[in-house]
Design an enzyme around this catalytic site. Structure first.
Site, PDB file in Angstrom:
ATOM      1  CG  ASP A  31     -19.559   7.077 -28.371  1.00 53.05           C
ATOM      2  OD1 ASP A  31     -20.263   6.485 -26.955  1.00 53.05           O
ATOM      3  OD2 ASP A  31     -18.279   6.903 -28.442  1.00 53.05           O
ATOM      4  CG  ASP A  32     -20.720   9.869 -25.096  1.00 51.01           C
ATOM      5  OD1 ASP A  32     -20.845   8.626 -24.827  1.00 51.01           O
ATOM      6  OD2 ASP A  32     -20.068  10.659 -24.529  1.00 51.01           O
ATOM      7  CB  CYS A  71     -18.629   4.067 -23.710  1.00 49.52           C
ATOM      8  SG  CYS A  71     -18.452   5.751 -23.949  1.00 49.52           S
ATOM      9  CG  HIS A 127     -15.474   1.210 -25.234  1.00 50.66           C
ATOM     10  ND1 HIS A 127     -15.869   2.620 -25.219  1.00 50.66           N
ATOM     11  CD2 HIS A 127     -14.223   1.400 -24.603  1.00 50.66           C
ATOM     12  CE1 HIS A 127     -15.018   3.156 -24.900  1.00 50.66           C
ATOM     13  NE2 HIS A 127     -14.024   2.537 -24.281  1.00 50.66           N
ATOM     14  CG  ASP A 300     -22.975   4.623 -25.599  1.00 50.47           C
ATOM     15  OD1 ASP A 300     -23.333   5.956 -25.861  1.00 50.47           O
ATOM     16  OD2 ASP A 300     -21.764   4.489 -25.783  1.00 50.47           O
ATOM     17  CG  HIS A 301     -23.937   6.728 -22.222  1.00 52.60           C
ATOM     18  ND1 HIS A 301     -23.472   8.202 -22.383  1.00 52.60           N
ATOM     19  CD2 HIS A 301     -22.893   6.045 -22.525  1.00 52.60           C
ATOM     20  CE1 HIS A 301     -22.261   8.057 -22.687  1.00 52.60           C
ATOM     21  NE2 HIS A 301     -21.864   6.547 -23.047  1.00 52.60           N
TER      22      HIS A 301
HETATM   23 CA   LIG Z   1     -20.764   6.557 -25.088  1.00 52.67          CA
END
Ligand SMILES: [Ca+2]
Ligand SMILES: [Ca+2]
Length: 465
Positions: A31-32, A71, A127, A300-301
């Protein structure tokens, strides 16, 4: 008589033999996580030995980008194989199963399950989880997601969503670590059928709490700060230059003298999640499935930590769109990375292709199997990323083109300007490049799915994720 017995005995063994040949899938999502990992070179101080080792033994895609820079819709795109312009979700929410356009679009997990795979999941994959009609997509939830403990008092930043610091004392109090241990245990056990395992880690997503030993890897006073001088912003349209969600602005972080400790916290949390990835990979390597499992790792990004005067995500610049994507496993000769533009929507068709399953005609991505076999294989299709309705960016091998909903443009030449400092959009000598890239902008878009937060609410910072 003998023939009949032979036939009845051999049949189940044949089935087993065929199933055995079907490769398992281990999908690790983070995540992130931006490019601040050793193998991507995004930050000189990054310490990520386990992800680097995975990249070395497999194929690292150095020019991979998310479909949406936040997300929930990013993960909807990965799991559906569709761009935002086709599923309509651009913000936090809506859950996959509530998006009408996806009613007849099976998740990646569902596609594998319907073709003989056992689907297993732990942590943050979609998510909102696999709820409603998706509940049956997952056979086994081997770890129920939960929050890691956090200190009673804020340590570095006011508010609940955004804070960071050295806490709790030990790794085993962290949910991500518990998830890694559970995943490793499952990977060491025998499985009756081929499996598709999804493991979703929460860090380095805020709140950036992790045990002190990970913070101790970096010295706050001497940690390298990203380029954020700000003079490169003069030629950039005002779109997306505002407070987004509950993320602090760069000006707020600087004014609070928290930039250094935030950079340290992000690196610390990344080192911690790298350790968790190592735990999962050790589970795979020491277990019975090592020779028959394809691994894919992605985030995710991306994430800004001051670049372009911005903190966090949701922009259409490189720091928000670029993500790690690594494939590894038997048949993938490691050691060479691939610089071709890649989208996270390519993961679904790639895994189907690699595992030799029936093709899903609805998918919008393109299989990366040619690049898994030979990293110098070129691709024509660039990576398309969206943020909020009507704003898109096209990333080719050498260029980034951005077109906002109001018509404003940016153009960057990544051969000479990886920091996207000089906007060439108004330079008529690049009109042909702009024309070529704008061909890939979505021609039409399904209506926007009602988000949990409107753009105006996010802009005003009144909605919590
Ligand atoms: Ca994320
Ligand atoms: Ca500039």
């Amino acid at each position: 008589m003998f023939g009949v017995i032979f036939a009845s005995l051999s049949f189940p063994f044949q089935i087993q033999a065929e199933e055995k040949a079907m490769p398992n899938v281990l999908m690790i999502c983070i995540d992130d996580l931006n490019d601040w990992i050793g193998c991507m070179g995004g930050h000189p101080d990054a310490k990520t030995p386990h992800i680097d080792a995975l990249a070395k033994r497999g194929r690292l895609f150095t020019n991979a980008h998310c479909a949406v820079t936040v997300c929930s819709p990013s993960r909807v795109s990965v799991m559906s194989g569709l761009f935002a312009s086709s599923h309509g979700s651009y913000e936090l929410g809506a859950a996959y199963e509530t998006i009408e356009r996806l009613d007849k679009v099976p998740t990646m997990q569902r596609w594998f399950k319907d073709r003989g795979y056992t689907t297993m999941e732990g942590g943050k994959v979609l998510h909102h989880g696999f709820g409603g009609r998706l509940a049956d997509d997952i056979d086994v939830t081997f770890s129920k997601k939960k929050r890691s403990p956090r200190p009673k008092e804020n340590m570095s930043w006011p508010g609940r969503a955004w804070d960071w610091g050295a806490f709790p004392p030990t790794d085993d109090e962290m949910y991500d670590y518990q998830l890694a241990v559970s995943a490793a245990e499952v990977l060491q056990s025998d499985q009756e059928h081929p499996f598709f395992m999804s493991v979703g880690f929460f860090r380095p997503h805020v709140p950036m709490f992790a045990p002190a030993k990970w913070f101790d890897l970096y010295d706050e006073k001497s940690v390298t700060l990203p380029y954020a001088a700000g003079e490169d912003m003069a030629d950039v349209p005002k779109n997306f230059q505002y407070k987004m969600g509950v993320a602090p602005t760069f000006a707020e972080v600087k004014a609070g003298e928290k930039w250094r400790s935030m950079v340290q916290a992000y690196l610390a949390n990344t080192a911690f999640v790298d350790h968790c990835v190592g735990k999962v990979m050790a589970g795979l390597d020491e277990g019975p499935h090592a020779d028959n499992t394809v691994v894919v790792l992605w985030s995710d990004h991306g994430f800004h930590l001051g670049e372009k005067q911005h903190i966090a995500k949701r922009t259409l610049w490189e720091e928000s769109t670029r993500v790690p994507v690594i494939f590894a496993g038997p048949g993938i000769v490691g050691g060479e990375s691939c610089p071709e533009p890649v989208s996270l929507v390519d993961i679904y068709p790639t895994l189907i292709d690699w595992c030799d399953l029936e093709k899903n005609e609805q998918l919008e991505g393109v299989s990366l199997v040619p690049q898994l076999k030979e990293p110098s294989t070129t691709r024509e299709v660039p990576a398309v990323t969206s943020s909020y309705f009507g704003n898109h960016t096209i990333r080719s091998r050498d260029w980034r083109y951005i077109r906002y909903a109001d018509g404003a443009e940016e153009l960057y030449d990544h051969r000479t300007d990886s920091g996207e400092k000089q906007n060439l959009a108004a330079d008529s000598s690049h009109a042909d490049v702009k024309g070529e890239l704008s061909r890939w902008l979505p021609k039409e878009a399904v209506p926007e799915v009602k988000p949990v937060a409107t753009r105006e609410q996010v802009r005003a910072g009144v909605v919590k994720p």
